[in-house]
Enzyme design. Structure first.
Site, PDB file in Angstrom:
ATOM      1  N   LYS A 164       0.514  -1.075  -0.216  1.00 11.21           N
ATOM      2  CA  LYS A 164      -0.240   0.297   0.746  1.00 11.21           C
ATOM      3  C   LYS A 164       0.927   0.875  -0.567  1.00 11.21           C
ATOM      4  CE  LYS A 164      -3.512   0.155   2.803  1.00 11.21           C
ATOM      5  NZ  LYS A 164      -5.151   0.094   1.774  1.00 11.21           N
TER       6      LYS A 164
HETATM    7  N1  PPE Z   1      -6.824  -3.433  -2.738  1.00 12.81           N
HETATM    8  C1  PPE Z   1      -6.652  -2.901  -3.015  1.00 12.81           C
HETATM    9  C2  PPE Z   1      -6.019  -1.649  -4.369  1.00 12.81           C
HETATM   10  C3  PPE Z   1      -7.052  -1.427  -1.684  1.00 12.81           C
HETATM   11  O1  PPE Z   1      -6.449  -0.550  -1.887  1.00 12.81           O
HETATM   12  C4  PPE Z   1      -7.932  -2.719  -0.550  1.00 12.81           C
HETATM   13  C5  PPE Z   1      -7.663  -1.582   0.518  1.00 12.81           C
HETATM   14  C6  PPE Z   1      -8.029  -4.122  -0.759  1.00 12.81           C
HETATM   15  C7  PPE Z   1      -8.080  -4.548  -1.914  1.00 12.81           C
HETATM   16  C8  PPE Z   1      -8.661  -4.672   0.454  1.00 12.81           C
HETATM   17  O2  PPE Z   1      -7.240  -5.027   1.576  1.00 12.81           O
HETATM   18  P1  PPE Z   1      -8.003  -4.987   2.809  1.00 12.81           P
HETATM   19  O3  PPE Z   1      -8.155  -3.681   2.932  1.00 12.81           O
HETATM   20  O4  PPE Z   1      -6.912  -5.544   3.514  1.00 12.81           O
HETATM   21  O5  PPE Z   1      -9.167  -6.192   3.026  1.00 12.81           O
HETATM   22  N2  PPE Z   1      -8.162  -0.514   0.494  1.00 12.81           N
HETATM   23  C9  PPE Z   1      -7.945   0.249   1.635  1.00 12.81           C
HETATM   24  C10 PPE Z   1      -8.439   2.330   1.174  1.00 12.81           C
HETATM   25  C11 PPE Z   1      -9.116   2.547   1.104  1.00 12.81           C
HETATM   26  C12 PPE Z   1      -9.132   3.917   0.783  1.00 12.81           C
HETATM   27  O6  PPE Z   1     -10.034   4.672  -0.154  1.00 12.81           O
HETATM   28  O7  PPE Z   1      -8.923   4.915   1.277  1.00 12.81           O
HETATM   29  C13 PPE Z   1      -9.349   0.354   2.800  1.00 12.81           C
HETATM   30  O8  PPE Z   1      -9.973  -0.670   2.217  1.00 12.81           O
HETATM   31  O9  PPE Z   1      -8.718   1.060   3.823  1.00 12.81           O
END
Ligand code: PPE
Length: 319
Positions: A164
């Site tokens: 991230k």
């Molecule tokens: N893919 C991406 C690209 C992504 O950013 C997230 C989380 C996920 C998958 C899901 O991952 P997880 O949260 O570990 O299940 N995205 C974060 C950012 C949102 C934002 O707008 O800022 C989140 O869900 O916290």
């Protein structure tokens, strides 16, 4: 279904390099490296209201992913994972949140000018705010309308998708703005080979003939923590989960589609590019997994996987 969220509230105190500072004072210099080059790594973590108090979902897994992101980004974090885990709990407790979204971010500050981050100190911030349904309460209940983005995920060997990293999210922002402009709630991104990768901030699941399919790690996705949790919940129910690459047609072969993410939780997709998915509303498999997820995180059923950590309330501060 979860109750509609109370009006949004932000943290009064933000943890900034070891101290709590007021929301309005958590500022940085305009010439910080991160502003120009997106040199940050971050996390998003949810804390849920439960009958025993606020509990943080898979806290240690998120902190470990933060350190993994930092390692790939060559950031030498001046804290241990144990310390930052404690700080996350402190941020919840000190602000008296019953539920919230926690946002740790590690970034390069002001030092030498130019790309090379020589002498740019690393800063660590942990903030929090109340955040309701990311794609809307209506979307959570009935499903959202999604589109396939014209933007493609960065190819392997380019900006990494498994971490991230702030700058990488310019892509998600472009895709999200395109979707909003065209009247969709979310965009799904294909990789450079045309395979379906994920949403702008969510992983994608496809349900076909009772089987659950999702793209594997290594196919331009983030290894989502909600993704793993939902895979476990599905297997707990005896459902078959297969990680396999998916071409775009799978989106329309699907009986059901849903997204998972910390912010998005478990959100059904009811149409893609104007074509209805299944009956055009939340499907039975999605509904089961969504309730299994909410039952656990809100403490309605025992936390059998050990996913929750209590963040003490101000009346009962943790030791
Ligand atoms: N893919 C991406 C690209 C992504 O950013 C997230 C989380 C996920 C998958 C899901 O991952 P997880 O949260 O570990 O299940 N995205 C974060 C950012 C949102 C934002 O707008 O800022 C989140 O869900 O916290």
């Amino acid at each position: 279904m979860p109750k509609p969220p109370p009006p949004s509230r932000r943290a009064e105190a933000i943890w900034f390099d070891g101290d709590f500072v007021a929301w309005d004072e958590a500022n940085i210099h305009v010439l910080s490296h991160v502003i120009h080059y997106g040199s940050s790594v971050f996390e998003g973590i949810r804390c849920y209201r439960t009958p025993d108090g606020p509990k943080v979902f898979r806290l240690r897994d998120h902190v470990d992913r933060l350190f993994f992101s930092a390692r790939v980004a060559r950031m030498d974090v001046p804290h241990t994972p144990e310390e930052l885990t404690e700080v996350c709990l402190d941020v919840v407790a000190r602000n008296g949140f019953e539920e919230c979204y926690i946002r740790p971010v590690i970034f390069r500050g002001v030092g030498s000018m130019g790309l090379f981050p020589k002498d740019c100190p690393l800063h660590v911030v942990i903030a929090a705010w109340e955040w309701g349904a990311y794609l809307g309460a209506e979307g959570l209940e009935n499903g959202i309308d999604a589109m396939v983005s014209t933007w493609r995920k960065t190819p392997p060997g380019s900006i990494p998708t498994m971490i991230k990293m702030g700058g990488a999210y310019t892509l998600s922002t472009l895709a999200k703005m395109e979707a909003a402009r065209l009247g969709f709630s979310e965009a799904l991104l294909l990789d450079t080979e045309g395979r379906v990768a994920e949403g702008t901030g969510e992983n994608l699941f496809v349900v076909i003939d009772g089987k659950i399919l999702t793209p594997p790690l290594g196919y331009s996705i983030l290894g989502g923590i909600t993704r793993l949790s939902v895979m476990e919940l599905a297997r707990d129910r005896g459902m078959t989960v297969v990680e396999q690459p998916l071409t775009r047609e799978f989106l329309h072969l699907a009986d059901e589609l849903f997204l998972t993410g910390t912010a998005a939780e478990v959100t059904p997709i009811r149409s893609v590019d104007g074509i209805p998915i299944g009956a055009g509303k939340i499907g039975p498999v999605t509904k089961k997994l969504q309730s299994d997820f909410f039952d656990i995180v809100t403490g309605q059923v025992p936390d059998r996987h050990g996913w929750l950590t209590l963040a003490a309330t101000p009346e009962a501060p943790h030791p």
